[in-house]
Design a protein around this motif. Sequence first.
Motif, PDB file in Angstrom:
ATOM      1  N   SER A 143      12.597  14.925  25.363  1.00 17.17           N
ATOM      2  CA  SER A 143      11.149  15.115  25.353  1.00 17.17           C
ATOM      3  C   SER A 143      10.625  15.711  24.052  1.00 17.17           C
ATOM      4  O   SER A 143       9.515  15.383  23.625  1.00 17.17           O
ATOM      5  CB  SER A 143      10.726  15.994  26.537  1.00 17.17           C
ATOM      6  OG  SER A 143      11.464  17.196  26.548  1.00 17.17           O
TER       7      SER A 143
ATOM      8  N   GLY B 269      -2.334   9.733  28.809  1.00 14.96           N
ATOM      9  CA  GLY B 269      -2.307   8.790  27.694  1.00 14.96           C
ATOM     10  C   GLY B 269      -2.798   7.416  28.096  1.00 14.96           C
ATOM     11  O   GLY B 269      -3.568   6.773  27.368  1.00 14.96           O
TER      12      GLY B 269
ATOM     13  N   ALA C 108       1.985  11.125  30.239  1.00 10.74           N
ATOM     14  CA  ALA C 108       1.881   9.664  30.170  1.00 10.74           C
ATOM     15  C   ALA C 108       0.661   9.164  30.929  1.00 10.74           C
ATOM     16  O   ALA C 108      -0.016   8.219  30.496  1.00 10.74           O
ATOM     17  CB  ALA C 108       3.154   9.028  30.730  1.00 10.74           C
ATOM     18  N   THR C 109       0.352   9.806  32.052  1.00 11.88           N
ATOM     19  CA  THR C 109      -0.820   9.411  32.845  1.00 11.88           C
ATOM     20  C   THR C 109      -2.106   9.617  32.041  1.00 11.88           C
ATOM     21  O   THR C 109      -2.977   8.737  31.994  1.00 11.88           O
ATOM     22  CB  THR C 109      -0.881  10.227  34.146  1.00 11.88           C
ATOM     23  OG1 THR C 109       0.312  10.019  34.897  1.00 11.88           O
ATOM     24  CG2 THR C 109      -2.085   9.812  34.976  1.00 11.88           C
TER      25      THR C 109
ATOM     26  N   ILE D  44       9.632   6.248  21.570  1.00  8.66           N
ATOM     27  CA  ILE D  44      10.516   6.275  22.746  1.00  8.66           C
ATOM     28  C   ILE D  44      11.980   6.182  22.310  1.00  8.66           C
ATOM     29  O   ILE D  44      12.851   6.867  22.853  1.00  8.66           O
ATOM     30  CB  ILE D  44      10.142   5.156  23.748  1.00  8.66           C
ATOM     31  CG1 ILE D  44      11.000   5.245  25.002  1.00  8.66           C
ATOM     32  CG2 ILE D  44      10.289   3.777  23.130  1.00  8.66           C
ATOM     33  CD1 ILE D  44      10.780   6.480  25.822  1.00  8.66           C
TER      34      ILE D  44
ATOM     35  N   LEU E 259       0.670   0.997  25.878  1.00 11.04           N
ATOM     36  CA  LEU E 259       1.848   0.393  26.496  1.00 11.04           C
ATOM     37  C   LEU E 259       1.902  -1.116  26.259  1.00 11.04           C
ATOM     38  O   LEU E 259       2.941  -1.734  26.466  1.00 11.04           O
ATOM     39  CB  LEU E 259       1.850   0.689  28.006  1.00 11.04           C
ATOM     40  CG  LEU E 259       1.905   2.180  28.382  1.00 11.04           C
ATOM     41  CD1 LEU E 259       1.846   2.349  29.896  1.00 11.04           C
ATOM     42  CD2 LEU E 259       3.160   2.833  27.830  1.00 11.04           C
TER      43      LEU E 259
ATOM     44  N   VAL F 144       1.444   8.297  23.878  1.00  7.97           N
ATOM     45  CA  VAL F 144       1.096   7.172  24.762  1.00  7.97           C
ATOM     46  C   VAL F 144      -0.349   6.759  24.514  1.00  7.97           C
ATOM     47  O   VAL F 144      -0.669   5.562  24.475  1.00  7.97           O
ATOM     48  CB  VAL F 144       1.315   7.553  26.240  1.00  7.97           C
ATOM     49  CG1 VAL F 144       0.775   6.454  27.158  1.00  7.97           C
ATOM     50  CG2 VAL F 144       2.791   7.773  26.515  1.00  7.97           C
TER      51      VAL F 144
ATOM     52  N   VAL G 278       3.454  13.873  24.798  1.00  3.53           N
ATOM     53  CA  VAL G 278       3.545  12.562  25.466  1.00  3.53           C
ATOM     54  C   VAL G 278       2.155  11.965  25.648  1.00  3.53           C
ATOM     55  O   VAL G 278       1.949  10.757  25.452  1.00  3.53           O
ATOM     56  CB  VAL G 278       4.272  12.692  26.815  1.00  3.53           C
ATOM     57  CG1 VAL G 278       4.166  11.394  27.618  1.00  3.53           C
ATOM     58  CG2 VAL G 278       5.739  13.032  26.596  1.00  3.53           C
TER      59      VAL G 278
ATOM     60  N   VAL H 211       6.158  15.100  31.392  1.00  6.19           N
ATOM     61  CA  VAL H 211       6.179  13.712  30.911  1.00  6.19           C
ATOM     62  C   VAL H 211       5.278  12.835  31.766  1.00  6.19           C
ATOM     63  O   VAL H 211       4.482  12.025  31.253  1.00  6.19           O
ATOM     64  CB  VAL H 211       7.624  13.167  30.917  1.00  6.19           C
ATOM     65  CG1 VAL H 211       7.619  11.659  30.673  1.00  6.19           C
ATOM     66  CG2 VAL H 211       8.473  13.867  29.864  1.00  6.19           C
TER      67      VAL H 211
END
Length: 433
Positions: free
Chosen positions: A288, A26, A23-24, A405, A235, A230, A226, A19
């Motif tokens: 997840s 994304g 996310a990083t 989410i 965000l 993302v 993910v 995750v």
Amino acid sequence: MHKLSLSALPLYVQVIIGVVFGATLGVLFGTENYGFGLLSNATLGQLGQLVIRLLKALATPLVFFAILEAMVNTDLSFKHGRRLLALCSMNLAVAIVIGLTLMNVLHPGRAWEGKLTAMTSQLHAGATAIAAKPMPENLSLDPLKNIIGTIPESLFEPFVKNNVIAIILLALLAGTAIRRFKQQSADQDQSGLHLLEKLISVCYHLLIQMLLWVVKAIPFAVFGVVAQVVGKSGLDVFALVAVFLAAMLTGLLLHALVYYPCMAKWGGKMPVKRYFGEGADAILTGLSTNSSLATMPITLRCLTENMGISSRSARLSVCIGTNLNNDGIILYEAMAALFLAQAIGFDLTLAQQLIIVAAAIMVGVGISGIPEAGLIALPLVLSTAGLPEALVVTAVPLITTIDWIIARCRSGVNVMNDLLIAILLDRLEKSRH
């Protein structure tokens, strides 16, 4: 000095790592290509979805053979079915009370009053909208139509369409027939029956082994999925829909982090630390992968190997009760409908709110196995509140941007419900011996 490999870490730790890295990626690359133009987050997401699809494909026959094997080797009676229904109804009632109380005391929807049009315009200007998915044709609020939809036209149709309710019905019917035939032919040669029982057991354990191999790829699947969601949603959209997101997550988290562990401790005599610790693999996998069905083999393993729950109680909850343990979806559907009603100034009476709850329950039972089920069925539930079509068209695209989410939290809640029901069933079973 021993080197720590990724495979040596617990599954939930591997999932968390997936995750974080997903996310990083994304956030850093969004929808752009990278790695000399050879990679993209969309590509990683598609690869990750292949693993989740394989899990779901194997999970549906697992349901069939798990129920069959349990009925052949253990006693699954109507008494156990009544207990399952009673416990599922109790958990659902608590979820409904939590959702209605939050919405009627805090009135979070009023924060959106008069702002929906402006928020939608801002969303389109930022190009962060995701296309809404079409609603399945067989999804209905008519109980008779839902019942008709569970009856297959052929024995193979439920497995092709991943119709879990129909698969459960077929497994119960076949298991009951085998038991009855075994009783009626007690004084005859039963070598054929013994061979059939061994075949069922072998198929069940083969599916378990296959699924456990696929489970090893889940952290990599989570990483890709993910990164994709993302990267696509970004965000920034959270600032637009923060109140809605906070309201939905508050209801889900109260039910999952307060009610479930309290019931596990007081009703199931299981310490809270053990409930979360031994069930972490299943809970985080559900969060997840966004699928309690795909998480099924891990949930069974957590219950039987980690928590020491009997195989019968585990299978009754996870396999047969899979369509009843949908607290997450039902809580979300009801709260979302009330939120949007408040956003346009609709004051719903308690009777109208209960009608919405009833619609959410009907939807929750009928959408198992459908990806992003809660969001897809939301317009159907909204229609029961008498909300204008224009509101639905305006609000759903806003909700879609952050549903990825919320959907994962719903799946996590459903997995936690599977764990709790099995713990309570096992406790009831042991208290009567």
